[in-house]
Design an enzyme around this catalytic site. Structure first.
Site, PDB file in Angstrom:
ATOM      1  N   ASP A  20     -21.036 -12.849   9.337  1.00  0.00           N
ATOM      2  CA  ASP A  20     -21.665 -13.910   8.553  1.00  0.00           C
ATOM      3  C   ASP A  20     -22.819 -13.303   7.754  1.00  0.00           C
ATOM      4  O   ASP A  20     -23.203 -12.162   7.988  1.00  0.00           O
ATOM      5  CB  ASP A  20     -22.104 -15.088   9.433  1.00  0.00           C
TER       6      ASP A  20
ATOM      7  N   TYR B 171     -26.410 -12.176   5.987  1.00  0.00           N
ATOM      8  CA  TYR B 171     -27.769 -11.905   6.451  1.00  0.00           C
ATOM      9  C   TYR B 171     -28.551 -13.209   6.406  1.00  0.00           C
ATOM     10  O   TYR B 171     -28.391 -14.021   5.493  1.00  0.00           O
ATOM     11  CB  TYR B 171     -28.450 -10.878   5.548  1.00  0.00           C
TER      12      TYR B 171
ATOM     13  N   PHE C  42     -22.312  -7.028   3.914  1.00  0.00           N
ATOM     14  CA  PHE C  42     -23.094  -5.788   4.021  1.00  0.00           C
ATOM     15  C   PHE C  42     -24.058  -5.562   2.866  1.00  0.00           C
ATOM     16  O   PHE C  42     -24.927  -4.698   2.938  1.00  0.00           O
ATOM     17  CB  PHE C  42     -22.188  -4.548   4.185  1.00  0.00           C
TER      18      PHE C  42
END
Length: 222
Positions: A62, A64, A75
């Site tokens: 999920d 940040y 990412f």
């Protein structure tokens, strides 16, 4: 918010009851809490990488959940944001595998624009509450995306890092595709099989073998 060919690929999903419930839940969340990414970035992974252009799929979990980070690509973080630990480890593996230098940012749009679908299995999160939007319908939606890619009549590389991503391997039975599995790049697990996996060079070799342009994995400095 999706204007490219994904709109047609996923047309049936948008009509299903679970998606209506998901839409209503998200509308309430965005109105009454702080949610990341901002609503206009929610589908960035699909918007930046049209279905017809997908060559590689990297699955995250999920988004940040801290300020100024998430912008719809797994990412990846917004320019000017500190590079998160997992992405630092991805860069280290790229350096070892392909000689890529470590860039000064974690903004991965350059990959997405080349055909790397950077897909989280859950596309939103409540601020500062990791995994807070698990189980509200996103998993069914992103499974539908994976299923459509599995059916694609062209070679695609799937990079499955960590157990949750690897669980999706059972959905991938098209012999045209390359399935690569490794430990997650997080500091807790990277040394247990992510470092040294050489997924990036394997990916490019596979693409070249099938007459496709390899990915330029070198993220430019900003």
């Amino acid at each position: 918010m999706i204007t490219n060919d994904w709109k047609d690929v996923l047309r049936d999903e948008f009509r299903k009851p679970y998606y209506r419930n998901l839409y209503d839940k998200l509308k309430d969340e965005y109105e009454h809490t702080k949610v990341f990414p901002k609503a206009s970035d929610m589908f960035n992974a699909l918007s930046l990488t049209p279905y017809k252009d997908v060559k590689v799929v990297i699955l995250g979990q999920d988004p940040y959940h801290n300020d100024g980070q998430a912008h719809g690509l797994c990412f990846s973080v917004m320019p000017g944001t500190e590079i998160p630990p997992s992405l630092k480890n991805i860069y280290k593996e790229l350096n070892t595998d392909l000689g890529c230098r470590i860039p000064n940012n974690g903004y991965l749009n350059y990959w997405a624009e080349q055909g790397v679908l950077l897909l989280n299995t859950v596309l939103t999160v409540r601020a500062h509450q990791a995994f807070s939007h698990r189980g509200i319908g996103w998993e069914q939606f992103t499974d539908a995306i994976i299923a459509e890619l599995n059916k694609a009549d062209r070679p695609i590389v799937f990079m499955l890092w960590g157990r949750p991503a690897q669980e999706k391997a059972k959905m991938l039975d098209n012999p045209k595709h390359l399935i690569l599995k490794a430990a997650h790049p997080s500091p807790l697990s990277a040394s247990r099989g992510f470092f040294g996996c050489r997924h990036f060079s394997q990916c490019n070799s596979f693409l070249e073998e099938h007459g496709l342009t390899p990915i330029d994995w070198q993220i430019p400095d900003l």
